[in-house]
Each structure stands twice: as structure tokens, then as C-alpha cells.
Write an enzyme that holds these catalytic residues in place. Structure first.
Site, PDB file in Angstrom:
ATOM      1  N   TRP A  81      17.584  39.439  37.781  1.00 25.43           N
ATOM      2  CA  TRP A  81      17.653  39.197  39.225  1.00 25.43           C
ATOM      3  C   TRP A  81      17.264  40.417  40.039  1.00 25.43           C
ATOM      4  O   TRP A  81      16.670  40.296  41.120  1.00 25.43           O
ATOM      5  CB  TRP A  81      19.034  38.662  39.611  1.00 25.43           C
ATOM      6  CG  TRP A  81      19.221  37.282  39.056  1.00 25.43           C
ATOM      7  CD1 TRP A  81      20.044  36.911  38.041  1.00 25.43           C
ATOM      8  CD2 TRP A  81      18.507  36.094  39.431  1.00 25.43           C
ATOM      9  NE1 TRP A  81      19.901  35.579  37.768  1.00 25.43           N
ATOM     10  CE2 TRP A  81      18.968  35.051  38.604  1.00 25.43           C
ATOM     11  CE3 TRP A  81      17.526  35.813  40.379  1.00 25.43           C
ATOM     12  CZ2 TRP A  81      18.484  33.751  38.701  1.00 25.43           C
ATOM     13  CZ3 TRP A  81      17.038  34.512  40.481  1.00 25.43           C
ATOM     14  CH2 TRP A  81      17.517  33.507  39.644  1.00 25.43           C
ATOM     15  N   ASP A 124      23.273  42.824  45.687  1.00 23.35           N
ATOM     16  CA  ASP A 124      23.268  41.396  45.379  1.00 23.35           C
ATOM     17  C   ASP A 124      24.544  41.138  44.579  1.00 23.35           C
ATOM     18  O   ASP A 124      24.663  41.582  43.432  1.00 23.35           O
ATOM     19  CB  ASP A 124      22.016  41.048  44.566  1.00 23.35           C
ATOM     20  CG  ASP A 124      21.989  39.586  44.103  1.00 23.35           C
ATOM     21  OD1 ASP A 124      22.963  38.853  44.373  1.00 23.35           O
ATOM     22  OD2 ASP A 124      20.994  39.199  43.459  1.00 23.35           O
ATOM     23  N   LYS A 147      28.625  30.259  42.826  1.00 24.66           N
ATOM     24  CA  LYS A 147      29.265  30.765  41.607  1.00 24.66           C
ATOM     25  C   LYS A 147      30.770  30.933  41.863  1.00 24.66           C
ATOM     26  O   LYS A 147      31.570  30.168  41.356  1.00 24.66           O
ATOM     27  CB  LYS A 147      28.616  32.073  41.165  1.00 24.66           C
ATOM     28  CG  LYS A 147      27.175  31.839  40.709  1.00 24.66           C
ATOM     29  CD  LYS A 147      26.266  32.920  41.140  1.00 24.66           C
ATOM     30  CE  LYS A 147      24.800  32.577  41.014  1.00 24.66           C
ATOM     31  NZ  LYS A 147      24.364  31.876  39.825  1.00 24.66           N
TER      32      LYS A 147
HETATM   33  N1  PMP Z   1      20.890  36.905  42.235  1.00 27.62           N
HETATM   34  C1  PMP Z   1      21.731  36.589  41.238  1.00 27.62           C
HETATM   35  C2  PMP Z   1      22.589  37.667  40.655  1.00 27.62           C
HETATM   36  C3  PMP Z   1      21.793  35.273  40.772  1.00 27.62           C
HETATM   37  O1  PMP Z   1      22.616  34.972  39.772  1.00 27.62           O
HETATM   38  C4  PMP Z   1      20.968  34.288  41.351  1.00 27.62           C
HETATM   39  C5  PMP Z   1      21.012  32.834  40.921  1.00 27.62           C
HETATM   40  N2  PMP Z   1      21.499  32.555  39.713  1.00 27.62           N
HETATM   41  C6  PMP Z   1      20.098  34.668  42.365  1.00 27.62           C
HETATM   42  C7  PMP Z   1      20.095  35.974  42.789  1.00 27.62           C
HETATM   43  C8  PMP Z   1      19.201  33.669  43.018  1.00 27.62           C
HETATM   44  O2  PMP Z   1      20.002  32.921  43.842  1.00 27.62           O
HETATM   45  P1  PMP Z   1      19.537  31.581  44.570  1.00 27.62           P
HETATM   46  O3  PMP Z   1      19.126  30.641  43.521  1.00 27.62           O
HETATM   47  O4  PMP Z   1      20.790  31.182  45.297  1.00 27.62           O
HETATM   48  O5  PMP Z   1      18.444  31.938  45.504  1.00 27.62           O
END
Ligand code: PMP
Length: 360
Positions: free
Chosen positions: A102, A172, A196
Site C-alpha cells: 500500500w 495511512d 477494517k
Molecule cells: N491502504 C491500506 C493500508 C489498505 O489496506 C487499503 C485497502 N485494503 C488501501 C490503502 C486502499 O484503500 P481503499 O480500497 O479504501 O481505497
């Protein structure tokens, strides 16, 4: 209560009392004859929901007056662009630490809007740890330092925030927010998709220092503009009312359960149960160095990958679901968010040990 134990990474399991309360309240109409799902975001009923959710989030995290709380849309992915657009003036650079899938995605997206300096990258170690901060190659002019507090896929977590030095720290926290207490005043921006630890998919929390509103001086799409969203109470456009409402129920549940100190001790025990089981077995393994192991997302592999499908099928037959690893890395993953009770982790560990006896 549902007999199924959901270890999915997100959208993820919600507290049982929250699901029951939402179901009951959806069947109950207000004095206007409408349910909360149908209510105007500008009406009194929803305004009360929105204000309480923010107040409860502020209480739980101890958000100081210096920071605004926004309830936005577009997920954490929108914030991968929102952060550079709001914080980095045209032509500026930003430091990114890459500790897994991520934060790599965040760095790649930010590079479309500013010059990204990858100060450190855990890819060299196969994301088993994060390079020592003393070795990070920081740029003196960076508009901010960005990192991912918990990589949901590789299971790598910062158990303490890094020291950004001069520029604001951006985190994040999609898969770790609310899992333990946090010193919010150390951060310029914290963002997290709800799906989450906070609620259903659809709402994204952004906590931003007021000094950073309008910082970049750039033209920004209004729905990503922290200042415009702060000025409008996150209602520049129609907000995701249902996800915001259910998130509010989760926040009230967290307070009733004893707050984030209590979540920290529960989560500490849960992860210890699972990592101890993995480390004590010869069938399962987790490659992340202990100091960097995530409390929320525990990826693990079976010694014989041919057993993966058997494990998944037998787990699912035993009512343990959501255990497959992310498609980019394979293997297994158990997510242990706040709404996953300790008893569920015990059941998982017993299942794993029984599976090893039969197949190991
Ligand atoms: N950052 C992290 C740490 C994630 O776990 C996720 C999704 N699993 C995201 C960003 C992306 O998030 P979204 O799908 O809500 O855009």
C-alpha cells in the site's frame, strides 16, 4: 450470533451488537416517517448522527483542537492523491517510506502530482522489515514524510510512528486506526478507509492539522480539498450517510467496551496467540521480523503450498472464513481487527493445530 468467524481483511467483520442495532434501527422510522438510511444529510436526524460520530472519534483518539476530522469518500486510494494535492505546492517534493504494497501504491500515485523521493524501501528484504530510520535518504525540501502505519497485505506494522524531523508526518492508518491509543498531535495528516476497524466501506476518515488546510496553494478537486471539506463539515456534497452512521455505532461500541487502551490489550493478546501458534508449528510460517509484525493482519504460509486449498476448504467448512492471502502474495492471512473476539482467535489456533496434526 453468526456461527461464521470472519477473518477477512476488509470489508471486514463488524461488532455483532452494531450489526444488530443497525438492523433494528433500519426497521424503525423516525417522527418524519423515514429511516436514517433515507434521511437528508442536512436534516436534524443525520446532523445528530454526524456530530456524535465526530465527537466520539475525537474522544477515543484524543484528537486535539489543532486537528480537523473529515468524513470523505474515495477510500484511502483517493487520499494517495489528496495528500500531495493538499500538502505539496506545484513542483515540490515529498518523502515516502515504502514498507509494503500500500505504501508503494501511495508513492506511485503521489508521483503523478509531485516529485516523490522514496526515502526507504523494504522491498529489498522482501518486506520482512523496514530499513532502520538512520539509513533513510531524506530530502531536505520535502513537503511531508508519508508512510503506511500497517501494511494490510505484507503484515508489516510500525509499532511507533517515525520521527519526521521538520516536515509534517502523513500516515495511512487504514488497517490500524483505533486498534490502540495514538498521539494524534504528532501527525499532520492521518487517513483511513473505514472498512477494517471503523465501519462499512464507503467513508474515509481524514484527520488533518489546521495549519495544512490550503497549504499547497494548488487547484484541487473540491471533494479532495481538505479546506473546502473542513469548511463545509464534510458536506460540500452528499456524504456517505449510511457508512457514516454505522461507523458512529462502532465508535459508540468502542467507548462502551472500554476505549482504545482496552482494544490495545485485547489486540496484544490476540496477535500473541496467533504468532505463538505459527512460530511453534512446523507447518505454518510468517516471514516478518518480530519487531515489525502486524497486530491486525497476520499473513502466513503453509510449508506445502498444495495444502493451501485444502486448508481454505476445511477452514471454511469449520466456519472460519476470509483466510485467503491477498491475490498479489498468496498464502493465508488472518485479520484480527477490533471486532474479532479473542475466542475467535482461539478457535482459529485450535483449527490450525488440528489441521497440522492431520496433514503436517
Ligand atoms: N491502504 C491500506 C493500508 C489498505 O489496506 C487499503 C485497502 N485494503 C488501501 C490503502 C486502499 O484503500 P481503499 O480500497 O479504501 O481505497
Amino acid at each position: 450470533m453468526s456461527p461464521v468467524l470472519n477473518f477477512g481483511a476488509g470489508p471486514a467483520t463488524l461488532p455483532v451488537p452494531v450489526v444488530e442495532q443497525a438492523a433494528a434501527e433500519l426497521g424503525r422510522r423516525s417522527r418524519d416517517g423515514i429511516t436514517i438510511m433515507e434521511a437528508s444529510h442536512r436534516g436534524l436526524d443525520f446532523s445528530a448522527v454526524a456530530e456524535k460520530a465526530e465527537a466520539d472519534l475525537r474522544l477515543l483518539l484524543g484528537v486535539p483542537e489543532t486537528h480537523r476530522v473529515l468524513f470523505l469518500q474515495g477510500g484511502a486510494t483517493a487520499q494517495f492523491a489528496g495528500v500531495p494535492l493538499n500538502l505539496a505546492p506545484e513542483g515540490a517534493s515529498a518523502d515516502h517510506v515504502v514498507s509494503g504494497h500500500w505504501s508503494r501504491r501511495a508513492a506511485d500515485e503521489a508521483a503523478r502530482f509531485c516529485t516523490v523521493n522514496v526515502a526507504a524501501d523494504g522491498a529489498g528484504s522482501g518486506y520482512r522489515s523496514v530499513p532502520d530510520p538512520a539509513t533513510w535518504r531524506r530530502s531536505p525540501e520535502a513537503a511531508y514524510l508519508a508512510y503506511c502505519a500497517n501494511d494490510t497485505i505484507h503484515g508489516v506494522e510500525f509499532h511507533r510512528p517515525p520521527d519526521p524531523g521538520g516536515p509534517p508526518l502523513v500516515a495511512d492508518m487504514s488497517s490500524t486506526l483505533l486498534s490502540r491509543p495514538l498521539e494524534v498531535d504528532r501527525f499532520g495528516v492521518i487517513y483511513a478507509g473505514a472498512q477494517k476497524n471503523l465501519g462499512p466501506a464507503g467513508v474515509t476518515v481524514v484527520i488533518v492539522h489546521t495549519e495544512l488546510l490550503g497549504r499547497s496553494g494548488r487547484a484541487i478537486p473540491s471533494v479532495l480539498d481538505y479546506r473546502a471539506m473542513a469548511d463545509s463539515g464534510s458536506m460540500l456534497n452528499t456524504p456517505p450517510t449510511f457508512a457514516w452512521y454505522v461507523s458512529g455505532l462502532v465508535l459508540a461500541w468502542l467507548i462502551a467496551e472500554g476505549g482504545l487502551e482496552e482494544m490495545e490489550s485485547r489486540n496484544r493478546r490476540k496477535q500473541a496467540l496467533l504468532y505463538d501458534a505459527i512460530d511453534g508449528s512446523s507447518l505454518y510460517s510468517n516471514a516478518v521480523e518480530p519487531a515489525w509484525r502486524s497486530w491486525m493482519n497476520v499473513p502466513f504460509r503453509l510449508a506445502d503450498p498444495d495444502l493451501d486449498a485444502v486448508f481454505r476448504d476445511e477452514a471454511s467448512a469449520a466456519g472460519l472464513v476470509g483466510l485467503e492471502g491477498h491475490r498479489s502474495v498468496g498464502g493465508m492471512r488472518a485479520s484480527l481487527y477490533n471486532a474479532v473476539p479473542e475466542t475467535a482467535v482461539r478457535t482459529l489456533v485450535e483449527f490450525m493445530s488440528d489441521f497440522e496434526r492431520r496433514h503436517g
